[in-house]
Design a protein around this motif. Sequence first.
Motif, PDB file in Angstrom:
ATOM      1  N   THR A  54       0.844  -1.200   0.000  1.00  0.00           N
ATOM      2  CA  THR A  54       0.000   0.000   0.000  1.00  0.00           C
ATOM      3  C   THR A  54       0.882   1.254   0.000  1.00  0.00           C
ATOM      4  O   THR A  54       2.075   1.195   0.308  1.00  0.00           O
ATOM      5  N   GLU A  55       0.246   2.383  -0.334  1.00  0.00           N
ATOM      6  CA  GLU A  55       0.933   3.665  -0.207  1.00  0.00           C
ATOM      7  C   GLU A  55      -0.018   4.683   0.394  1.00  0.00           C
ATOM      8  O   GLU A  55      -1.197   4.734   0.025  1.00  0.00           O
ATOM      9  N   LEU A 111      -3.394   4.079  -1.623  1.00  0.00           N
ATOM     10  CA  LEU A 111      -3.357   3.370  -2.902  1.00  0.00           C
ATOM     11  C   LEU A 111      -3.084   1.891  -2.639  1.00  0.00           C
ATOM     12  O   LEU A 111      -2.140   1.554  -1.917  1.00  0.00           O
ATOM     13  N   LEU A 112      -3.886   1.022  -3.242  1.00  0.00           N
ATOM     14  CA  LEU A 112      -3.614  -0.419  -3.160  1.00  0.00           C
ATOM     15  C   LEU A 112      -2.642  -0.753  -4.282  1.00  0.00           C
ATOM     16  O   LEU A 112      -2.955  -0.585  -5.454  1.00  0.00           O
ATOM     17  N   ARG A 113      -1.451  -1.216  -3.911  1.00  0.00           N
ATOM     18  CA  ARG A 113      -0.415  -1.457  -4.927  1.00  0.00           C
ATOM     19  C   ARG A 113      -0.206  -2.921  -5.290  1.00  0.00           C
ATOM     20  O   ARG A 113       0.316  -3.201  -6.384  1.00  0.00           O
ATOM     21  N   ALA A 114      -0.551  -3.848  -4.411  1.00  0.00           N
ATOM     22  CA  ALA A 114      -0.377  -5.257  -4.772  1.00  0.00           C
ATOM     23  C   ALA A 114      -1.223  -6.146  -3.875  1.00  0.00           C
ATOM     24  O   ALA A 114      -1.436  -5.844  -2.706  1.00  0.00           O
ATOM     25  N   ALA A 137      -1.550  -9.785  -9.842  1.00  0.00           N
ATOM     26  CA  ALA A 137      -2.003  -8.556  -9.172  1.00  0.00           C
ATOM     27  C   ALA A 137      -0.861  -7.848  -8.463  1.00  0.00           C
ATOM     28  O   ALA A 137      -1.067  -7.164  -7.459  1.00  0.00           O
ATOM     29  N   SER A 138       0.361  -7.975  -9.003  1.00  0.00           N
ATOM     30  CA  SER A 138       1.553  -7.412  -8.354  1.00  0.00           C
ATOM     31  C   SER A 138       1.857  -5.998  -8.823  1.00  0.00           C
ATOM     32  O   SER A 138       2.991  -5.657  -9.130  1.00  0.00           O
ATOM     33  N   GLY A 139       0.812  -5.167  -8.870  1.00  0.00           N
ATOM     34  CA  GLY A 139       0.968  -3.767  -9.250  1.00  0.00           C
ATOM     35  C   GLY A 139      -0.403  -3.117  -9.200  1.00  0.00           C
ATOM     36  O   GLY A 139      -1.414  -3.823  -9.301  1.00  0.00           O
ATOM     37  N   PRO A 140      -0.456  -1.792  -9.051  1.00  0.00           N
ATOM     38  CA  PRO A 140      -1.748  -1.121  -8.889  1.00  0.00           C
ATOM     39  C   PRO A 140      -2.654  -1.220 -10.112  1.00  0.00           C
ATOM     40  O   PRO A 140      -3.878  -1.337  -9.967  1.00  0.00           O
TER      41      PRO A 140
END
Length: 208
Positions: A54-55, A111-114, A137-140
């Motif tokens: 996350t960010e 932000l959901l990133r992975a 799903a290893s990226g936003p």
Amino acid sequence: MALGPDAAWRGDALPREFYDRSAVAVARGLLGCYLVRRLGARRSQAVAGRIVETEAYVGERDRACHAHAGRTRRNAVMYGPPGHAYVYLIYGMYDMMNVVCRPPDEPHAVLLRAVEPTTGLDAMRRRRRVRRDADLASGPGKLCRAFAITRALNGADLTAGPLSIVAGAPRATERIQRSARIGVEYAGPDAARPLRFFLAPNLHVSRR
DNA sequence: CTCTCGATGCGCT
DNA sequence: GCGCATCGAGAGA
């Protein structure tokens, strides 16, 4: 029907209060929780996975945050109540999903990133042609595609409906690590702030 | 494995 | 018109 070992995502959605804090607290708290997407006319199909990266974007004074320039049509959801999805288009072709947080009168978002896929992998593989499941799903942008999340869900309530998040926690083997956020070099001094959070070791984060 | 580059729509100046 | 909270293909090593 017996509940299998991957049934944790079937629990209740996180309550509104979970999101009513700073984005930093929520970004940490979301690690290990389950992102759940229900699909189909009667929402009988489900896709789910553990949030592993996350960010935090922390308000108008954060130069990397979309609220930096004040309220606009695009970021309006960030100024609303917590626990809703802020979904926007980037680079003309990728959707990004954020979770709106709401410390008093501040537009924060995570932000959901992975995500580590746990349920509905066949449906994800249909949407994403990848060699390894670790890339699903290893990226936003990847996770939005895998979970069929688009701008049609901008503003969606995460405590009820086709897109929700269910409580979870890091595994005993995982630790929370942090780093600078990805792709915000333009943000000057804010670019270096350690507001990215991820689980390690975990093969599903966007960068190793 | 690493690096470079083009795609592509739209919010905002 | 500029630039973006990205991704994947292709080249080289």
